[in-house]
Design a protein around this motif. Structure first.
Motif, PDB file in Angstrom:
ATOM      1  N   SER A 151       0.821  -1.279   0.129  1.00 52.97           N
ATOM      2  CA  SER A 151      -0.198   0.131  -0.056  1.00 52.97           C
ATOM      3  C   SER A 151       1.216   1.266  -0.051  1.00 52.97           C
ATOM      4  O   SER A 151       0.628   2.534  -0.814  1.00 52.97           O
ATOM      5  CB  SER A 151      -1.602  -0.044   1.449  1.00 52.97           C
ATOM      6  OG  SER A 151      -1.566   1.345   1.616  1.00 52.97           O
ATOM      7  N   LEU A 156       2.427   1.577  -3.679  1.00 51.81           N
ATOM      8  CA  LEU A 156       1.759   2.538  -3.870  1.00 51.81           C
ATOM      9  C   LEU A 156       1.668   3.986  -4.347  1.00 51.81           C
ATOM     10  O   LEU A 156       1.472   4.207  -5.555  1.00 51.81           O
ATOM     11  CB  LEU A 156       0.562   1.583  -4.302  1.00 51.81           C
ATOM     12  CG  LEU A 156      -0.632   1.345  -5.443  1.00 51.81           C
ATOM     13  CD1 LEU A 156       0.004   0.862  -6.794  1.00 51.81           C
ATOM     14  CD2 LEU A 156      -2.148   1.149  -4.623  1.00 51.81           C
ATOM     15  N   TRP A 201       3.000  -1.906 -11.276  1.00 48.62           N
ATOM     16  CA  TRP A 201       1.429  -1.282 -11.102  1.00 48.62           C
ATOM     17  C   TRP A 201       0.883  -2.417 -10.485  1.00 48.62           C
ATOM     18  O   TRP A 201       0.002  -1.994  -9.017  1.00 48.62           O
ATOM     19  CB  TRP A 201       1.381  -0.440 -11.851  1.00 48.62           C
ATOM     20  CG  TRP A 201       1.833   1.421 -11.572  1.00 48.62           C
ATOM     21  CD1 TRP A 201       2.959   1.855 -12.751  1.00 48.62           C
ATOM     22  CD2 TRP A 201       1.603   2.206 -10.585  1.00 48.62           C
ATOM     23  NE1 TRP A 201       3.881   2.406 -12.365  1.00 48.62           N
ATOM     24  CE2 TRP A 201       3.211   3.324 -11.081  1.00 48.62           C
ATOM     25  CE3 TRP A 201       0.498   2.257  -9.876  1.00 48.62           C
ATOM     26  CZ2 TRP A 201       2.972   4.813 -10.467  1.00 48.62           C
ATOM     27  CZ3 TRP A 201       1.219   3.441  -9.526  1.00 48.62           C
ATOM     28  CH2 TRP A 201       1.682   4.565  -9.853  1.00 48.62           C
ATOM     29  N   LEU A 240      -1.392  -3.227  -6.833  1.00 49.01           N
ATOM     30  CA  LEU A 240      -2.361  -2.733  -7.053  1.00 49.01           C
ATOM     31  C   LEU A 240      -2.845  -4.176  -6.470  1.00 49.01           C
ATOM     32  O   LEU A 240      -4.622  -3.921  -5.845  1.00 49.01           O
ATOM     33  CB  LEU A 240      -3.006  -2.453  -7.883  1.00 49.01           C
ATOM     34  CG  LEU A 240      -4.325  -1.797  -7.321  1.00 49.01           C
ATOM     35  CD1 LEU A 240      -5.436  -0.847  -7.102  1.00 49.01           C
ATOM     36  CD2 LEU A 240      -4.958  -1.408  -9.069  1.00 49.01           C
ATOM     37  N   ARG A 267      -5.363  -4.701  -3.147  1.00 48.81           N
ATOM     38  CA  ARG A 267      -7.275  -5.255  -3.314  1.00 48.81           C
ATOM     39  C   ARG A 267      -6.867  -6.537  -4.661  1.00 48.81           C
ATOM     40  O   ARG A 267      -7.191  -6.331  -5.448  1.00 48.81           O
ATOM     41  CB  ARG A 267      -7.164  -4.089  -4.613  1.00 48.81           C
ATOM     42  CG  ARG A 267      -7.408  -3.288  -4.247  1.00 48.81           C
ATOM     43  CD  ARG A 267      -8.148  -2.441  -5.564  1.00 48.81           C
ATOM     44  NE  ARG A 267      -9.424  -2.175  -5.827  1.00 48.81           N
ATOM     45  CZ  ARG A 267     -10.330  -1.902  -6.528  1.00 48.81           C
ATOM     46  NH1 ARG A 267      -9.938  -0.508  -7.098  1.00 48.81           N
ATOM     47  NH2 ARG A 267     -11.449  -1.775  -6.573  1.00 48.81           N
ATOM     48  N   ALA A 320      -7.257  -4.288 -13.472  1.00 51.51           N
ATOM     49  CA  ALA A 320      -6.177  -3.811 -12.507  1.00 51.51           C
ATOM     50  C   ALA A 320      -5.795  -3.097 -13.805  1.00 51.51           C
ATOM     51  O   ALA A 320      -5.541  -1.591 -13.818  1.00 51.51           O
ATOM     52  CB  ALA A 320      -5.945  -5.119 -12.038  1.00 51.51           C
ATOM     53  N   HIS A 362      -6.967   0.282 -14.521  1.00 60.59           N
ATOM     54  CA  HIS A 362      -7.091   0.796 -13.440  1.00 60.59           C
ATOM     55  C   HIS A 362      -5.735   1.629 -13.561  1.00 60.59           C
ATOM     56  O   HIS A 362      -5.606   3.180 -12.877  1.00 60.59           O
ATOM     57  CB  HIS A 362      -7.803   0.845 -12.333  1.00 60.59           C
ATOM     58  CG  HIS A 362      -8.906   0.260 -11.830  1.00 60.59           C
ATOM     59  ND1 HIS A 362      -9.811   1.303 -10.773  1.00 60.59           N
ATOM     60  CD2 HIS A 362      -9.519  -0.621 -12.075  1.00 60.59           C
ATOM     61  CE1 HIS A 362     -10.625   1.088 -10.817  1.00 60.59           C
ATOM     62  NE2 HIS A 362     -10.741  -0.017 -11.549  1.00 60.59           N
ATOM     63  N   VAL A 363      -4.793   1.172 -13.296  1.00 55.87           N
ATOM     64  CA  VAL A 363      -3.138   1.505 -13.376  1.00 55.87           C
ATOM     65  C   VAL A 363      -3.268   2.604 -14.572  1.00 55.87           C
ATOM     66  O   VAL A 363      -2.536   3.344 -14.835  1.00 55.87           O
ATOM     67  CB  VAL A 363      -2.184   0.403 -13.815  1.00 55.87           C
ATOM     68  CG1 VAL A 363      -1.085   1.199 -14.583  1.00 55.87           C
ATOM     69  CG2 VAL A 363      -2.458  -0.004 -12.414  1.00 55.87           C
ATOM     70  N   LEU A 419      -7.385   4.653  -8.320  1.00 54.04           N
ATOM     71  CA  LEU A 419      -7.293   2.825  -8.792  1.00 54.04           C
ATOM     72  C   LEU A 419      -7.814   2.237  -7.868  1.00 54.04           C
ATOM     73  O   LEU A 419      -7.788   0.717  -7.579  1.00 54.04           O
ATOM     74  CB  LEU A 419      -5.040   2.860  -8.015  1.00 54.04           C
ATOM     75  CG  LEU A 419      -4.212   3.359  -8.839  1.00 54.04           C
ATOM     76  CD1 LEU A 419      -2.578   3.636  -8.225  1.00 54.04           C
ATOM     77  CD2 LEU A 419      -3.803   2.483  -9.900  1.00 54.04           C
ATOM     78  N   MET A 420      -8.106   3.175  -6.706  1.00 54.85           N
ATOM     79  CA  MET A 420      -9.094   2.862  -5.739  1.00 54.85           C
ATOM     80  C   MET A 420     -10.491   2.660  -5.953  1.00 54.85           C
ATOM     81  O   MET A 420     -11.427   1.614  -4.724  1.00 54.85           O
ATOM     82  CB  MET A 420      -8.655   2.860  -4.375  1.00 54.85           C
ATOM     83  CG  MET A 420      -7.354   2.269  -4.185  1.00 54.85           C
ATOM     84  SD  MET A 420      -6.818   1.247  -3.790  1.00 54.85           S
ATOM     85  CE  MET A 420      -7.097   0.254  -2.722  1.00 54.85           C
TER      86      MET A 420
END
Length: 390
Positions: free
Chosen positions: A284, A287, A334, A338, A342, A350, A353-354, A388-389
């Motif tokens: 975390s 990231l 990444w 991630l 998650r 993922a 998102h990245v 990302l989240m």
């Protein structure tokens, strides 16, 4: 006698758009377009006088599709309108995944008249997001605030065109919609008038200690400002204070100069990633530290990062393959972090998102002022983590 299909003109324009995005505008010939469509070269000229006319048609078609599908009836509750717009844009982005890169980069090759037309249509599209967003959050957002968030959301949708992650259309649409919703709920960055071209760090804030570095810095600036194909070695030489022939003392040609610039960007990204991973206590924190380093690198070296992303297709083949491999490895780092943070997020989502997070920061780097005194760096890192989240 076989009849020509009624939609042949549209088909030619669509194929041209996809090829321009895959190989770059200057890397595509009319013969290649004709061959992909399955017609002869002269048949293309029945519909378009030249390749530039195809670029104009393709960019017009992309925005026409966006404007027609987002022209919703007035009067709906703002949040309902926003929901409908985001669903529509997510579907549109996935549908035009292979040609949406025109919005990202290739429109740079439009002449001033058509570039102004493109920007005017884009402003209309922005407005369709800004008005209901402002109405939905009247106490929180000024018009510039809403414009900043709308731009960020469109960057999310545009990000799907920057990669080829295998993912079903439905899952891609859901991921993009989810991310865009999270962005529009966030606090906005402060938009400002972009800095004049050529005032980036490569020229001013970064000290160059050798003539080779001066040539490289000026080439990066000019490639970013005008596009690789519009810049000649004589122009680079003049900017560096030497003759064109003297440039050859440092680089065998323009392609090798571009490769040196992109390897430089790749090295900076790798160094920032390694530092974040070495100093972080867990995934975390790593990231967040990678987000911080990427924001800093993008804004302090905006010319370099933009050239790195926009001009891959113009590299010598061996360098192009090598740098794309490095890019993929960087993205996978990444993704690894991630999915550690998650664990329920599938790898294809993922990656979406990245890429959305990286693209958003790159897009905003030309539109907002990066100023640590105002906390802009912290805000952009938070916005990146929001993506990302989401």
């Amino acid at each position: 006698m076989r009849r020509r299909p009624k939609d042949r003109r549209e088909r030619i324009a669509q194929v041209a758009a996809e090829l321009f995005c895959e190989h770059g505008y200057h890397g595509v010939s009319l013969e290649q377009i004709a061959s992909t469509v399955g017609i002869s070269g002269p048949a293309v000229y029945r519909h378009f006088p030249n390749k530039y006319a195809l670029l104009v048609e393709a960019t017009r078609g992309l925005l026409a599709a966006a404007l027609s599908t987002t022209d919703l009836p007035p009067g709906a509750e703002p949040r309902t309108t926003l929901k409908a717009l985001l669903l529509t844009l997510s579907r549109l982005a996935v549908k035009h995944r292979r040609s949406g890169g025109l919005y990202q980069w290739e429109w740079r090759y439009l002449e001033p008249e058509h570039r102004a037309e493109f920007r005017a249509d884009l402003a209309v599209l922005f407005g369709r997001l800004v008005v209901p967003l402002r109405a939905a959050r009247p106490e929180e957002l000024t018009v510039p605030d809403a414009e900043a968030l709308a731009r960020a959301a469109l960057s999310v949708f545009g990000s799907i065109t920057t990669h080829r992650t295998p993912i079903t259309k439905g899952r891609a649409e859901v991921a993009l919609h989810r991310i865009a919703v999270a962005v529009l709920r966030d606090d906005p960055p402060t938009p400002v008038v972009p800095s004049p071209a050529g005032s980036g760090l490569e020229r001013g804030a970064v000290r160059v200690s050798s003539r080779r570095e001066i040539v490289l810095a000026e080439a990066i600036r000019l490639f970013h400002q005008n596009g690789y194909h519009a810049v000649g070695l004589d122009e680079i030489g003049r900017a560096a204070g030497i003759t064109a022939s003297s440039v050859y003392r440092y680089f065998p040609g323009k392609g090798e100069l571009l490769a040196a610039a992109l390897y430089r960007a790749s090295e900076r990204v790798a160094a920032a990633t390694a530092a974040a991973l070495a100093d972080a206590a867990d995934a975390s924190q790593a990231l967040h530290m990678m987000a911080d380093s990427y924001v800093t690198l993008t804004f302090e070296r905006s010319d370099l990062v933009s050239v790195y992303l926009a001009e891959n297709n113009n590299l010598p083949e061996i360098d192009r393959h090598e740098l794309r491999k490095v890019q993929r490895l960087h993205v996978e780092e990444w993704v690894r972090l991630l999915t550690t943070v998650r664990p329920g997020l599938p790898v294809p989502e993922a990656r979406v998102h990245v890429h959305a997070a990286l693209n958003l920061v790159t897009d905003l780097s030309g539109w907002v002022r990066f100023d640590r005194r105002t906390g802009m760096d912290r805000h952009l890192v938070r916005l990146m983590v929001t993506v990302l989240m989401a």
